[in-house]
Motif scaffolding. Structure first.
Motif, mmCIF file in Angstrom:
data_model
loop_
_atom_site.group_PDB
_atom_site.id
_atom_site.type_symbol
_atom_site.label_atom_id
_atom_site.label_comp_id
_atom_site.label_asym_id
_atom_site.label_seq_id
_atom_site.Cartn_x
_atom_site.Cartn_y
_atom_site.Cartn_z
ATOM 1 N N ARG A 10 0.858 -1.190 0.000
ATOM 2 C CA ARG A 10 0.000 0.000 0.000
ATOM 3 C C ARG A 10 0.892 1.236 0.000
ATOM 4 N N ARG A 11 0.637 2.149 -0.946
ATOM 5 C CA ARG A 11 1.504 3.313 -1.101
ATOM 6 C C ARG A 11 0.696 4.587 -1.302
ATOM 7 N N ALA A 12 1.311 5.675 -0.908
ATOM 8 C CA ALA A 12 0.723 7.002 -1.099
ATOM 9 C C ALA A 12 1.740 7.906 -1.775
ATOM 10 N N GLY A 13 1.251 8.974 -2.385
ATOM 11 C CA GLY A 13 2.131 9.923 -3.048
ATOM 12 C C GLY A 13 1.425 11.245 -3.238
ATOM 13 N N LEU A 14 2.003 12.089 -4.063
ATOM 14 C CA LEU A 14 1.417 13.382 -4.367
ATOM 15 C C LEU A 14 0.754 13.329 -5.740
ATOM 16 N N TRP A 15 -0.467 13.877 -5.806
ATOM 17 C CA TRP A 15 -1.275 13.833 -7.017
ATOM 18 C C TRP A 15 -1.758 15.246 -7.320
ATOM 19 N N ALA A 16 -1.679 15.669 -8.586
ATOM 20 C CA ALA A 16 -2.023 17.035 -8.970
ATOM 21 C C ALA A 16 -3.512 17.178 -9.260
ATOM 22 N N VAL A 17 -4.105 18.238 -8.718
ATOM 23 C CA VAL A 17 -5.512 18.543 -8.966
ATOM 24 C C VAL A 17 -5.632 19.984 -9.447
ATOM 25 N N LEU B 268 -2.575 5.478 -3.619
ATOM 26 C CA LEU B 268 -2.656 4.836 -4.930
ATOM 27 C C LEU B 268 -3.676 3.704 -4.835
ATOM 28 N N VAL B 269 -4.838 3.907 -5.408
ATOM 29 C CA VAL B 269 -5.886 2.888 -5.362
ATOM 30 C C VAL B 269 -5.790 2.006 -6.602
ATOM 31 N N PRO C 190 1.657 4.521 -11.616
ATOM 32 C CA PRO C 190 1.345 5.016 -12.963
ATOM 33 C C PRO C 190 1.870 6.433 -13.158
ATOM 34 N N PRO C 191 1.870 6.945 -14.386
ATOM 35 C CA PRO C 191 2.360 8.306 -14.647
ATOM 36 C C PRO C 191 1.590 9.345 -13.842
ATOM 37 N N GLY C 192 2.292 10.414 -13.492
ATOM 38 C CA GLY C 192 1.653 11.543 -12.824
ATOM 39 C C GLY C 192 1.838 11.594 -11.329
ATOM 40 N N TRP C 193 2.369 10.533 -10.731
ATOM 41 C CA TRP C 193 2.566 10.495 -9.275
ATOM 42 C C TRP C 193 3.968 10.965 -8.916
ATOM 43 N N ARG C 194 4.083 11.653 -7.761
ATOM 44 C CA ARG C 194 5.392 12.070 -7.255
ATOM 45 C C ARG C 194 5.541 11.660 -5.792
ATOM 46 N N ASP C 195 6.775 11.487 -5.390
ATOM 47 C CA ASP C 195 7.109 11.224 -3.984
ATOM 48 C C ASP C 195 6.296 10.060 -3.417
ATOM 49 N N VAL C 196 6.255 8.969 -4.161
ATOM 50 C CA VAL C 196 5.507 7.790 -3.719
ATOM 51 C C VAL C 196 6.271 7.097 -2.593
ATOM 52 N N VAL C 197 5.573 6.830 -1.493
ATOM 53 C CA VAL C 197 6.193 6.206 -0.322
ATOM 54 C C VAL C 197 5.297 5.083 0.180
ATOM 55 N N ASP C 198 5.871 4.206 0.972
ATOM 56 C CA ASP C 198 5.112 3.136 1.600
ATOM 57 C C ASP C 198 4.061 3.730 2.531
ATOM 58 N N ALA C 199 2.870 3.133 2.543
ATOM 59 C CA ALA C 199 1.775 3.618 3.389
ATOM 60 C C ALA C 199 1.175 2.464 4.172
ATOM 61 N N ALA C 200 2.043 1.689 4.798
ATOM 62 C CA ALA C 200 1.560 0.529 5.545
ATOM 63 C C ALA C 200 0.814 0.934 6.805
ATOM 64 N N SER C 201 1.139 2.098 7.356
ATOM 65 C CA SER C 201 0.476 2.532 8.586
ATOM 66 C C SER C 201 -0.835 3.220 8.266
ATOM 67 N N ALA C 202 -1.550 3.622 9.320
ATOM 68 C CA ALA C 202 -2.848 4.265 9.143
ATOM 69 C C ALA C 202 -2.698 5.588 8.407
ATOM 70 N N LEU C 203 -3.704 5.935 7.634
ATOM 71 C CA LEU C 203 -3.720 7.193 6.899
ATOM 72 C C LEU C 203 -4.626 8.188 7.608
ATOM 73 N N PRO C 204 -4.307 9.491 7.526
ATOM 74 C CA PRO C 204 -5.194 10.505 8.111
ATOM 75 C C PRO C 204 -6.375 10.769 7.187
ATOM 76 N N ALA C 205 -7.239 9.783 7.064
ATOM 77 C CA ALA C 205 -8.267 9.857 6.021
ATOM 78 C C ALA C 205 -9.659 9.526 6.541
#
Length: 309
Positions: A194-201, A219-220, A277-292
């Motif tokens: 499970r990973r998270a990163g920065l996504w442009a909006v 990253l879903v 996939p293309p468009g993601w930056r600074d992708v890191v492991d997200a094994a812990s809980a997310l502030p979501a």
């Protein structure tokens, strides 16, 4: 030539009968995913399906549909080689229009019905520039009012409000991989890879152009949603099903489905070798809980198999 001699003809009353057979009742809250072509020939088209849904839910029922807009993604996400030069030009990104809940159409890939629903009087829409939800009914404002831009499909947005309302998922000819509610399990379960990163909006810059801001995002992946749905159906508590014309339709209580998906992801999903996939930056492991956000006391973030029963 296409053989048109054996198509099902589906009327509004047949749709009402089928939806009632699925257990949908007046006053329910449902999120519907539809494949209009799967029904056969619908007399009156998408409007008949929408009217039938409203007939069954009645004035006290709430109808929700995804009204996603991937056409507003940053050009860095474009995959086609022939678009590479335009994608690299900053002016291309600056001219993609920002999201307008009232005017931006749902993507054609969402199907005909979500766009029709979005334009109906009384329909409200959430504010996320890529994954907005449209809703109509007494709970519509509650569902769409708050939709934070980061972690877009987590429990702090419309999907979490559907959990709170004990909603039902309707798959009307649509496969399991279109079941948006399953994304809640991805945010709640710390599976391998499970990973998270920065996504442009996109956002308006005040001068008629678009500026882009990066937000944290999970990253879903829908690649195993069909397997999750099949396993859920085989697990002893299958969803209600009905044939409406040529469409296999399902009605699934959202909470048990998401709980099951959490267990399934923890046991069977491993995306450790996946490539962002293309468009993601600074992708890191997200094994812990997310502030979501949280799915209530029954299903906390980063839930363990012991906690999900």
């Amino acid at each position: 030539m296409t053989n048109l001699t054996n198509r099902h003809v589906v009327t509004r009353s047949a749709l009402v009968h089928g939806l009632t057979g699925l257990g949908i009742r007046p006053g329910d809250t449902v999120i519907a995913h539809t494949s209009l072509s799967s029904f056969g020939y619908v007399a009156g088209g998408a409007h008949s399906v929408l009217l039938a849904l409203r007939d069954v839910l009645g004035p006290h029922g709430t109808l929700v549909m995804p009204a996603f807009t991937p056409q507003l993604s940053h050009p860095s996400t474009w995959r086609a080689p022939d678009l590479a030069r335009a994608a690299a030009d900053p002016d291309t990104a600056a001219q993609i229009p920002p999201f307008d809940p009232l005017c931006t159409p749902a993507a054609r890939t969402m199907g005909v019905l979500p766009e029709l629903f979005r334009t109906q009087p009384g329909t409200r829409r959430s504010s996320h520039p890529h994954v907005s939800f449209a809703a109509q009914g007494p709970h519509a404002e509650t569902i769409v009012r708050d939709h934070p831009t980061p972690f877009r499909l987590a429990a702090h947005g419309p999907l979490g409000r559907l959990w709170d309302l004990d909603a039902t998922v309707l798959l009307l000819g649509a496969p399991w991989n279109k079941c948006t509610a399953l994304h809640l399990a991805e945010y709640a379960t710390a599976y391998p890879g499970r990973r998270a990163g920065l996504w442009a909006v996109p956002a308006p810059d005040g001068a008629g152009r678009t500026r882009w801001q990066e937000v944290p995002e999970l990253l879903v992946w829908e690649g195993d949603f069909d397997a999750i749905g099949a396993a859920y159906e085989a697990a002893g508590a299958p969803p209600a099903t009905a044939r409406i014309g040529g469409a296999l339709c399902r009605a699934v209580p959202l909470r048990p489905l998401v709980r099951f998906a959490c267990r399934r992801l923890a046991d069977h999903r491993d995306l450790s070798r996946g490539i962002p996939p293309p468009g993601w930056r600074d992708v890191v492991d997200a094994a812990s809980a997310l502030p979501a956000g949280h799915l209530g006391a029954a299903l906390p973030e980063a839930a363990t198999k012991k906690e999900i029963t």
